[in-house]
Every structure is written in structure tokens, then in C-alpha cells.
Design an enzyme around this catalytic site. Structure first.
Site, short mmCIF file in Angstrom:
data_model
loop_
_atom_site.label_atom_id
_atom_site.label_comp_id
_atom_site.label_asym_id
_atom_site.label_seq_id
_atom_site.Cartn_x
_atom_site.Cartn_y
_atom_site.Cartn_z
N ASN A 69 -6.97 3.62 2.77
CA ASN A 69 -6.83 2.18 2.64
C ASN A 69 -7.26 1.44 3.89
O ASN A 69 -7.73 0.30 3.82
CB ASN A 69 -5.39 1.81 2.29
CG ASN A 69 -5.11 2.09 0.82
OD1 ASN A 69 -6.04 2.32 0.05
ND2 ASN A 69 -3.86 2.09 0.44
N GLU A 125 -2.84 11.75 0.55
CA GLU A 125 -2.56 11.71 1.99
C GLU A 125 -1.09 12.06 2.17
O GLU A 125 -0.23 11.47 1.50
CB GLU A 125 -2.88 10.32 2.55
CG GLU A 125 -4.38 10.04 2.56
CD GLU A 125 -4.72 8.59 2.88
OE1 GLU A 125 -5.75 8.36 3.54
OE2 GLU A 125 -3.98 7.68 2.45
N HIS A 138 0.79 9.87 -0.53
CA HIS A 138 0.01 8.72 -0.98
C HIS A 138 -1.09 9.14 -1.94
O HIS A 138 -2.09 9.74 -1.54
CB HIS A 138 -0.58 7.99 0.24
CG HIS A 138 -1.31 6.75 -0.13
ND1 HIS A 138 -2.60 6.49 0.23
CD2 HIS A 138 -0.92 5.68 -0.90
CE1 HIS A 138 -2.98 5.33 -0.27
NE2 HIS A 138 -1.97 4.82 -0.96
N1 LIG Z 1 -2.16 0.11 -7.22
C1 LIG Z 1 -2.81 0.98 -6.48
O1 LIG Z 1 -4.04 1.14 -6.57
C2 LIG Z 1 -2.06 1.85 -5.50
C3 LIG Z 1 -2.67 2.99 -4.97
C4 LIG Z 1 -1.96 3.82 -4.13
C5 LIG Z 1 -0.65 3.51 -3.79
N2 LIG Z 1 -0.08 2.37 -4.32
C6 LIG Z 1 1.31 2.10 -3.95
O2 LIG Z 1 2.12 2.49 -5.05
C7 LIG Z 1 3.28 1.65 -5.12
C8 LIG Z 1 3.36 1.02 -6.49
O3 LIG Z 1 2.23 0.20 -6.69
P1 LIG Z 1 1.73 -0.18 -8.16
O4 LIG Z 1 0.37 -0.73 -8.00
O5 LIG Z 1 1.96 0.96 -9.08
O6 LIG Z 1 2.75 -1.36 -8.49
P2 LIG Z 1 3.12 -1.97 -9.92
O7 LIG Z 1 3.55 -3.36 -9.67
O8 LIG Z 1 2.05 -1.71 -10.91
O9 LIG Z 1 4.38 -1.09 -10.37
C9 LIG Z 1 5.61 -1.10 -9.71
C10 LIG Z 1 6.67 -0.66 -10.70
O10 LIG Z 1 7.88 -0.42 -10.00
C11 LIG Z 1 8.93 -0.82 -10.84
N3 LIG Z 1 10.15 -1.03 -10.05
C12 LIG Z 1 10.38 -2.02 -9.14
N4 LIG Z 1 11.62 -1.87 -8.63
C13 LIG Z 1 12.16 -0.78 -9.23
C14 LIG Z 1 13.42 -0.12 -9.14
N5 LIG Z 1 14.36 -0.58 -8.32
N6 LIG Z 1 13.64 0.97 -9.89
C15 LIG Z 1 12.68 1.43 -10.72
N7 LIG Z 1 11.47 0.85 -10.86
C16 LIG Z 1 11.21 -0.23 -10.12
C17 LIG Z 1 8.42 -2.10 -11.51
O11 LIG Z 1 9.13 -2.36 -12.70
C18 LIG Z 1 6.97 -1.72 -11.76
O12 LIG Z 1 6.79 -1.13 -13.03
C19 LIG Z 1 3.14 0.65 -3.98
O13 LIG Z 1 3.84 1.13 -2.87
C20 LIG Z 1 1.65 0.64 -3.71
O14 LIG Z 1 1.33 0.27 -2.40
C21 LIG Z 1 -0.75 1.55 -5.17
#
Ligand SMILES: NC(=O)c1ccc[n+]([C@@H]2O[C@H](COP(=O)([O-])OP(=O)(O)OC[C@H]3O[C@@H](n4cnc5c(N)ncnc54)[C@H](O)[C@@H]3O)[C@@H](O)[C@H]2O)c1
Length: 555
Positions: A192, A154, A142
Site C-alpha cells: 500500500n 504481508e 495483511h
Molecule cells: N478493501 C481493500 O481493498 C483492503 C485490502 C487490504 C486490507 N484492507 C483492510 O481490511 C479491513 C476491512 O476493510 P474492508 O474494505 O473489508 O471494509 P468494509 O467496510 O468492506 O467491511 C468492514 C466490515 O466490518 C464489519 N464490522 C465493523 N465493526 C464490526 C464489529 N465490531 N464486529 C464485526 N464486524 C464489524 C462491518 O459490518 C463491515 O461489514 C480494513 O482494515 C482495511 O484497511 C482492505
């Protein structure tokens, strides 16, 4: 298990994936970056380009290094291209179904010894791993946002994760310049679980018009030295992701403080997802831009008017450092100040001042007695301000014949001297009085923020419950104080971890505020933690007593 992890796949190049791909490429790994469509791939590539451009501009990268980093990344839309990877990190949307489908598909593509990692914020890594044929090779990895900046990773092992997989991932995290912290598979992990209660509380405050979005964010930035305010941080995280994380945490833990604030759902439904769409709590120059532009909610910048009140002379009552700070502020704002040290003998000197700030002991009887006295001594129309931290302004104002002239002036306790002062309006305070005091604070060179008269006002109301949550996590032995402090500093760029803050602020002071918040809301999740209560009873109140959550032998 591959001998060494040198080729890394990243699935999903959104807010997190693009940053994670950059981190691996910076450390010399070959990266295969996968998106669903050419358009999304291009957006992910542009994200990486912008991020490395910023590093170049700041002198943190040379042009050659930037070219090498971008050159190490192969951008693809076909999952078969991930076949050669030693590790694949998925960073797609926070949905169990989507992530499980990706793991199932990866099973058919990667070598059986390749490690599969998820960047999930809140879903169960165990549940995700159950979708693959080889759950022993699945871990949580994470990262925090922005991934190239935040040092914490993490690392989450499930009950079936092979120990070699866990240690290889921890080693890799160190190699890419991160600080790994191993945690159990529990919703929200450390970072988180503590951060999102605070963010949700800030949204609820905003939604209930406790304060403006600007004042909420400014209060936390300046009051706690946080790099960003909570609403701006939510815009950075992405409101859809924030909603999914809160919703999952709420469903798993049934902690009401994690039930997503209704406004979050409304913004997501309206397609206002934060920076990534150019609008969320704030409006941005364009999608993905960090530059905030004015919108209908932007307050006017005219803070010089004193609301029709002319303040020329002021008085301060009290002997401690807070009285000195108040006196300094009033002088800096151009007022002539009379400082009364002995509240029993010197109040008559304040008969003709325009404003009195009291900074005597934070005890209801002491304050109400003083206010009753000031009410008889001070001229009609003089403003009376209380610096209380633990009671409401109206409790003090009610003993006077002029509650509409009484206001709260709360100097924040974490950063000293205060960079921000809360101007607290009770149900009775005349708006003109609050405005006059707010503009006095600004003219004194300190940032004023305005809020309603609720327990903890603004900064403490957001800060102390988060500290209480950290105590609960410690007491539940989910993580120790060092790991929790490290997680909040290295994952969220906070200047101090929660136990460092508690020891410096005073556990007794935190307990007092937490009790007030609990009393006012009746919310069981705000009940002061027994461990906090007991440390205070034992006299372990922090730095000033030589012991709090840690020993402080030198004080
Ligand atoms: N945003 C944050 O601050 C943060 C921090 C830590 C962890 N996360 C975790 O990271 C993960 C992503 O979050 P995010 O904020 O980057 O989301 P986001 O919506 O910005 O990006 C997700 C991306 O995944 C792509 N995607 C979806 N299905 C797909 C597939 N089948 N194959 C390839 N690409 C695919 C989408 O096109 C999109 O670009 C989540 O699990 C979230 O909980 C987010």
C-alpha cells in the site's frame, strides 16, 4: 501457541473479511465468521456465495467443493462463538478505536494462546496490540483484494510479537497457498505504501481534468498491462477504506503525495463508496456488482469521425524502432506513408502530406530544429506530431508558425508494441487536430487516450513516480528488491515488479521523466531518488547496459 492452526475466526465480513473467510475455508480450516447484525452477516454470506459461484462457473471449483467450503464456515453474530479459535483475523473498518475495541473484547473470549491478527492496511500493529493483555500474540496479516485471488500476504511482527507466532502465521500463509513477506510495522507496509501514492495521483489527475476516468484507466491497463486502471481499482477497494488508508499514511509519514485527493472525501461524504454501494468513480449495475453501466460521464463511442479533417497522406521522420512503429500505425489506419530516414536531406518529400510524425532523438535542440524545418517545408494546415517522452509538446510547437496544428503522439514505453497511444493536446493545439489524430490512432487498431500537455503525459506521469518511490523504499532498506517486486506482483497482480520495470524501461529514461515531473510540479516528494541518479551516473541503466538494479549478464 496452539500446536496447529485449524480453526480460524474472521471478524467483519465486508470486502476483505468475506474473501479471507473463503480463503481459510478453501484450505480446509474450520471458520467462524462474525458480523455485527444478521443483515450484515447475510451480506457477508452472499458475498462468499457469489465469489464461489463465480469460481464454479469458471470451472475452478466443483459443486461438491463449493458445498464443502461453505459448510466449513459458521456464520455468527455472537463473539463468544470465537472461543474455540486458534487464530482470529480481524477485518473490520480501518479505525484504530474500532479495532482496539475488538481486540479488547477478543481477549475475554479466546484462549490466551490463540493468535490475534489484524488485516489493517495502514494502522500501526504495535498500537493495535497495545489494547490487548497479551500483545506478544498479535501480528499483522495483511491480505490483498480480492483475497481469494491475490497471492501476497504481508506478515507484520511488532517488537513484542513472539517469534513462534510470526513463524506459525508465515507457515499458515503458505498452507493456504499464499506467499508471505515479513515486513516491519510501518504505515502501508510494502504494497500500500507504493500503491496508494499512485492511486492518489490518478485521482488528482482526474480531478484536475488532465484526462477522463476512462482514459486514465485504459492508459494504465494497456500501457502497463495492469489488470485494472487506478480509478476502477479504487472502486473495488472501497473509497471509504481508501480514504482511511491514505489519511493514516499521510498523518504518519507526512508525505504530501498521500494527502487524500479532495474528490475522494467528496465521494465518501456523498455515500458513493465504489462497487460496494454501486457507485464511486463509475456507476455499477447494482451494489457489489463488477458490471459498469453508462452514466452522465460516459464518453460517446463515436470515434470514427476525423474531426472534419481528412487525412490521406502522412510522413514519418526518424530511423529507430519508434519511427517504424509510427509508420506501421499510420499505414494500418489507411494512410499512404512516406518514411524519411534522413532528416537533413529528405524532408522535401513531405511537402504535401496531411500529417507528419517525428520520431527523432528525444532532445530539445534536435526536435526544435526539425520542427522549424518541417514548418517551412510542409503545406499550410498539415498536422505536425511529436513523439517526445521527456519534454512538453508546446516546447516543440512554439518554434513553428502553427502551434495549433502541433500535437503529441506518445507511444507508451513499457509494453511493446504499444497497445495504447497518448494523444497530447497542448495549450495551443486545436481540438479538431487532436480529434483527427485520435481517430487515426483508433483506425490503426491501437487504443488512443487523450491528455493534457503535462510532464510524463499520462502513463509515465503515473508510473515513474511510483518507481521512484520503490527506489526510495529500497534505499531506506525497508525491504529488498525481490520482496518489493514480489509484493507488487503477488499483491496487486502487476505483471512486473518496479525493479523489473526499471531495468527493462531504462533507469536513464525513468530519471529523465522523474526530473521533468519534479521540475514541473516543484513537489519535493517527486524529487528523483539519489540512488536512481547515481546508478545512471555509474552507467547502470538496466538491461541494455547489462546492469541496473540487477545484473543482466546475457545482454
Ligand atoms: N478493501 C481493500 O481493498 C483492503 C485490502 C487490504 C486490507 N484492507 C483492510 O481490511 C479491513 C476491512 O476493510 P474492508 O474494505 O473489508 O471494509 P468494509 O467496510 O468492506 O467491511 C468492514 C466490515 O466490518 C464489519 N464490522 C465493523 N465493526 C464490526 C464489529 N465490531 N464486529 C464485526 N464486524 C464489524 C462491518 O459490518 C463491515 O461489514 C480494513 O482494515 C482495511 O484497511 C482492505
Amino acid at each position: 501457541m496452539p500446536e496447529e492452526i485449524t480453526t480460524v475466526g474472521v471478524v467483519g465480513l465486508g470486502t476483505m473479511g468475506a474473501g479471507i473467510a473463503e480463503v481459510f475455508a478453501r484450505s480446509g480450516c474450520q471458520v467462524v465468521a462474525l458480523e455485527q447484525t444478521d443483515e450484515q452477516l447475510e451480506s457477508g454470506r452472499a458475498h462468499m456465495q457469489q465469489s464461489t459461484d463465480r469460481a464454479l462457473k469458471r470451472g475452478k471449483l466443483t459443486e461438491v467443493e463449493q458445498a464443502q467450503i461453505m459448510g466449513r464456515v459458521r456464520f455468527v453474530t455472537d463473539m463468544d462463538e470465537l472461543g474455540e479459535c486458534d487464530l482470529v483475523v480481524e477485518a473490520v473498518v480501518e479505525s484504530l478505536e474500532v479495532k482496539q475495541a475488538i481486540f479488547q473484547a477478543l481477549d475475554k473470549v479466546v484462549r490466551p494462546d490463540a493468535v490475534l491478527a489484524t488485516n489493517t492496511s495502514s494502522l500501526s500493529v504495535t498500537e493495535l496490540s497495545s489494547a490487548t493483555a497479551y500483545p506478544h500474540r498479535v501480528v499483522g496479516m495483511h491480505f490483498f483484494n480480492p483475497a481469494p485471488v491475490q497471492r501476497l500476504v504481508e506478515v507484520i511482527a511488532t517488537v513484542v510479537t513472539q517469534p513462534q507466532v510470526l513463524s506459525a502465521v508465515e507457515q499458515l500463509a503458505r498452507k493456504i497457498g499464499k506467499s508471505p513477506v515479513a515486513v516491519d510495522d510501518k504505515a502501508g507496509f510494502i504494497g500500500n505504501a507504493l500503491l496508494f501514492g499512485y492511486l492518489n495521483h490518478a485521482m488528482a489527475m482526474y480531478e484536475s481534468h488532465h484526462a477522463t476516468r476512462e482514459d486514465i484507466d485504459t492508459a494504465m491497463r494497456l500501457g502497463c498491462n495492469y489488470p485494472m486502471g487506478p480509478l476502477a481499482l479504487l472502486d473495488l477497494i472501497g473509497l471509504d477504506t481508501a480514504h482511511q488508508v491514505l489519511d493514516t499514511m499521510y498523518r504518519q509519514g507526512r508525505n504530501r503525495l498521500h494527502a487524500p485527493a479532495p474528490i475522494l472525501k467528496h465521494l465518501v461524504t456523498a455515500g458513493l463508496l465504489g462497487r460496494k454501494t454501486g457507485r464511486g468513480f463509475y456507476t455499477y449495475e447494482e451494489a457489489h456488482s463488477p458490471v459498469v453501466v453508462d452514466d452522465a460521464q460516459t464518453p460517446s463511442t463515436d470515434s470514427t469521425a476525423r474531426g472534419g479533417r481528412s487525412l490521406a497522406r502522412a510522413g514519418v521522420v526518424g530511423t529507430g524502432p519508434l519511427a517504424a512503429e509510427a509508420s506501421h500505425l499510420l499505414t494500418a489506419s489507411g494512410l499512404e506513408v512516406t518514411h524519411v530516414l534522413d532528416a537533413n536531406a529528405g524532408l522535401h518529400q513531405l511537402a504535401s502530406v496531411d500529417l507528419v510524425v517525428e520520431a527523432v532523438a528525444d532532445d530539445l535542440d534536435t526536435k526544435t530544429a526539425l520542427f522549424a524545418e518541417l514548418d517551412t517545408v510542409c503545406r499550410e494546415g498539415a498536422i505536425l506530431a511529436t513523439t517526445t517522452s521527456s519534454m512538453t509538446v508546446i516546447e516543440v510547437a512554439a518554434v513553428t508558425s502553427r502551434p495549433h496544428e502541433v500535437v503529441g503522439l506518445h507511444f507508451c514505453d513499457v509494453v511493446k508494441p504499444s497497445q495504447v497511444v497518448e494523444v497530447v493536446t497542448s495549450v495551443a493545439t486545436h481540438p479538431e487536430v487532436s480529434e483527427a489524430v485520435r481517430s487515426m490512432v483508433a483506425q490503426g487498431g491501437v487504443q488512443p487516450v487523450s491528455c493534457k500537455d503535462r510532464a510524463g503525459f499520462l502513463v509515465n506521469a503515473l508510473l515513474i513516480p511510483y518507481l521512484n518511490d520503490a527506489v526510495r523504499m529500497l534505499d531506506a532498506q525497508y525491504a529488498d528488491a525481490d520482496d518489493i517486486d514480489l509484493a507488487m506482483k503477488a499483491g496487486c497482480a502487476l505483471p512486473m515488479g518496479p525493479f523489473e520495470v526499471l531495468d527493462s524501461l531504462g533507469l536513464d529514461m525513468a530519471l529523465m521523466v522523474q526530473r521533468a515531473v519534479f521540475r514541473e510540479t516543484g513537489e519535493p516528494e517527486f524529487a528523483p531518488e539519489p540512488l536512481l541518479e547515481q546508478l545512471v551516473v555509474a552507467g547502470y541503466v538496466g538491461r541494455t547496459s547489462g546492469r541496473g538494479f540487477r545484473e543482466h549478464p546475457d545482454t
